[in-house]
Design an enzyme around this catalytic site. Structure first.
Site, short mmCIF file in Angstrom:
data_model
loop_
_atom_site.label_atom_id
_atom_site.label_comp_id
_atom_site.label_asym_id
_atom_site.label_seq_id
_atom_site.Cartn_x
_atom_site.Cartn_y
_atom_site.Cartn_z
N GLU A 1 1.07 6.19 -3.61
CA GLU A 1 1.65 4.93 -4.09
C GLU A 1 0.72 4.14 -5.01
O GLU A 1 0.56 2.93 -4.84
CB GLU A 1 2.09 4.08 -2.89
CG GLU A 1 3.08 4.83 -2.00
CD GLU A 1 3.45 4.08 -0.72
OE1 GLU A 1 3.02 2.93 -0.55
OE2 GLU A 1 4.17 4.67 0.12
N GLU B 1 9.27 12.32 2.48
CA GLU B 1 9.47 11.31 3.54
C GLU B 1 10.92 10.88 3.65
O GLU B 1 11.23 9.71 3.82
CB GLU B 1 8.61 10.06 3.25
CG GLU B 1 7.15 10.33 3.04
CD GLU B 1 6.32 9.07 2.85
OE1 GLU B 1 6.82 7.96 3.11
OE2 GLU B 1 5.14 9.20 2.45
O1 G3I Z 1 -1.20 1.55 16.29
C1 G3I Z 1 -1.04 0.13 16.29
C2 G3I Z 1 -0.99 -0.38 17.67
O2 G3I Z 1 -2.23 -0.12 18.29
C3 G3I Z 1 -0.66 -1.86 17.66
O3 G3I Z 1 -0.51 -2.33 18.95
C4 G3I Z 1 0.63 -2.13 16.88
C5 G3I Z 1 0.94 -3.61 16.76
O4 G3I Z 1 1.77 -3.85 15.64
O5 G3I Z 1 0.47 -1.62 15.58
C6 G3I Z 1 0.24 -0.22 15.59
O6 G3I Z 1 0.11 0.22 14.28
C7 G3I Z 1 1.28 0.26 13.51
C8 G3I Z 1 1.48 1.71 13.08
O7 G3I Z 1 2.55 1.80 12.18
C9 G3I Z 1 1.76 2.65 14.25
O8 G3I Z 1 2.94 2.28 14.87
C10 G3I Z 1 1.07 -0.61 12.31
O9 G3I Z 1 1.04 -1.97 12.73
C11 G3I Z 1 2.18 -0.41 11.32
O10 G3I Z 1 1.88 -1.10 10.12
C12 G3I Z 1 2.32 1.06 10.99
O11 G3I Z 1 3.39 1.21 10.10
C13 G3I Z 1 3.41 2.45 9.40
C14 G3I Z 1 3.32 2.18 7.90
O12 G3I Z 1 3.50 3.38 7.17
C15 G3I Z 1 1.95 1.62 7.52
O13 G3I Z 1 0.93 2.53 7.79
C16 G3I Z 1 4.72 3.15 9.73
O14 G3I Z 1 4.70 3.54 11.11
C17 G3I Z 1 4.90 4.37 8.86
O15 G3I Z 1 6.19 4.91 9.04
C18 G3I Z 1 4.76 3.97 7.39
O16 G3I Z 1 4.85 5.14 6.61
C19 G3I Z 1 4.86 4.94 5.20
C20 G3I Z 1 4.12 6.12 4.58
O17 G3I Z 1 2.84 6.24 5.15
C21 G3I Z 1 4.04 5.97 3.06
N1 G3I Z 1 5.36 5.78 2.48
C22 G3I Z 1 6.17 4.72 3.09
C23 G3I Z 1 6.28 4.91 4.60
C24 G3I Z 1 7.16 3.87 5.22
O18 G3I Z 1 6.62 2.59 5.06
#
Ligand code: G3I
Length: 390
Positions: free
Chosen positions: A180, A295
């Site tokens: 991205e 994805e």
């Molecule tokens: O692991 C922590 C946990 O310890 C904590 O308690 C909790 C509280 O909010 O957060 C957890 O982390 C979260 C993580 O997902 C695991 O669930 C993050 O806050 C959250 O921001 C994260 O979101 C991910 C996001 O990328 C950012 O990394 C999504 O699951 C994931 O589906 C999303 O994937 C992205 C691809 O990497 C790139 N393209 C877009 C796609 C969708 O946004």
């Protein structure tokens, strides 16, 4: 939900075999036949268990890699999830477990626990793995902002890629090296996003990442991955053109790149991709590059009405989109962003349907029953003639 729960149990009873896999006693749903006309959305009634009919089996027969993003804690902690993933996918990608935030608890420490779990699971089930990702402006650890500076950013990026890509060298199908990096709204002539990496290192951070990845792992296909490049709207057309320009610049300067990842987060209410994406894919083919659907999911946020109607709208996008994409000879790999509606980022805090119902964006519903999207993906796979993948 209760009805879905009941049909899931019935479904598993009808179709399950118990196998020992990766140290887990897992229950494998063995097959799905075509749904009969009376089958309700998300309901397993009418599923014929007699034929081997998983997405994995259909993909394998046509030389395709088809799979999903996975969560390591569910692979080890939830046997039904693990067995579904084992049975349906021949390629996996970590949804979060290979991002900086997961791998880098402290500036001088790496934690490979989740990432290793996925690679080991894949090995035990004869699946490939895509690495996601080595360089992104999101999912950076909390310490990043106060520790990484203009002076040390290039060194941090290089060491990260050497360590992470080096650890899995020879084991991965591909790496999303840079994720991205394009955002035409930045107003820059090159369309690059104003990410921390750009601001600290400059545009050459992209070349640095790809060159370092190639040195660390000579076999993974090096991929540039982005979203919002699927449609023919003015915004997405501009973004797609900026991605193409980036890839051309990289090739012109001898930076190693093998593939472009089209994320394919689609919307069930939006007009489907047209000629623009197809031209883009074919142009990349002429440049010697593969394209991966990395994805895919289809949000039904704006579709009102019954669950059946919503599921049909989602399925139609899967069928049309993948039928188009999988006919391109340089597309041999397609993954959905999750396998079941039980675990999807679309039901996280960011999005909400107006009626408060959870979204249904994936090929299996929250009770692990196949939805119309499952059959749509399989139909698209079936249209593909056999080609040999990397
Ligand atoms: O692991 C922590 C946990 O310890 C904590 O308690 C909790 C509280 O909010 O957060 C957890 O982390 C979260 C993580 O997902 C695991 O669930 C993050 O806050 C959250 O921001 C994260 O979101 C991910 C996001 O990328 C950012 O990394 C999504 O699951 C994931 O589906 C999303 O994937 C992205 C691809 O990497 C790139 N393209 C877009 C796609 C969708 O946004």
């Amino acid at each position: 939900m209760a009805a879905e729960g009941r049909s899931r149990r019935d479904f598993l009873r009808r179709t399950a075999v118990t196998v020992a896999a990766g140290g887990l006693a897992t229950v494998l749903p063995v097959a799905y036949g075509e749904p009969n006309g009376k089958r309700k959305a998300g309901d397993a009634a009418g599923v014929d268990a007699s034929e081997s009919a998983s997405l994995r089996a259909h993909a394998q027969a046509r030389g395709l890699l088809v799979g999903c993003a996975v969560i390591p804690e569910k692979l080890t902690g939830e046997p039904e999830y693990a067995s579904l993933v084992a049975h349906q996918a021949n390629i996996l990608v970590p949804e979060n477990a290979m991002k900086w935030a997961a791998l880098r608890p402290a500036p001088d420490r790496f934690d490979f626990g989740g990432a290793d779990t996925i690679v080991q699971f894949a090995r035990a089930h004869k699946q490939r793995v895509r690495g996601h990702n080595l360089c992104w402006h999101e999912a950076l650890p909390a310490w990043f902002a106060s520790t990484v500076t203009k002076e040390n950013a290039a060194e941090f990026l290089t060491k990260h890629i050497e360590t992470v890509a080096g650890r899995y060298a020879g084991k991965l199908q591909a790496w999303d090296v840079v994720n991205e990096a394009i955002d035409p709204k930045s107003g820059r002539p090159d369309g690059l996003r104003k990410s921390p990496w750009l601001e600290m290192i400059g545009p050459e951070y992209i070349d640095l990442a790809f060159r370092t990845a190639r040195k660390a792992d000579g076999t993974a296909l090096l991929t540039y991955n982005d979203y919002g490049i699927e449609l023919d709207s003015p915004d997405q057309t501009a973004k797609r053109e900026a991605v193409m320009a980036l890839v051309r610049r990289m090739q012109a300067s001898g930076t190693p790149i093998d593939a472009v990842g089209v994320q394919s987060h689609l919307d069930a209410s939006t007009k489907l991709p047209g000629a623009g994406l197809q031209q883009f894919v074919r142009e990349l083919a002429k440049m010697g590059l593969q394209v991966f659907v990395t994805e895919m999911d289809v949000n039904d946020r704006k579709i009102t009405g019954t669950v059946e109607g919503r599921d049909q709208a989602v399925a139609e996008v899967y069928r049309n989109y993948l039928s188009m994409m999988l006919l391109e000879p340089n597309i041999n790999v397609a993954l959905t962003w999750g396998i079941s509606d039980r675990y999807t980022w679309l039901n996280g805090p960011k999005y909400r349907r107006a009626d408060g119902q959870p979204e249904r964006p994936l090929p299996f519903n929250a009770d692990y029953n196949p939805t119309p999207a499952f059959f749509a993906v399989r139909t698209a796979i079936d249209k593909r003639q056999l080609r040999i993948w990397h």
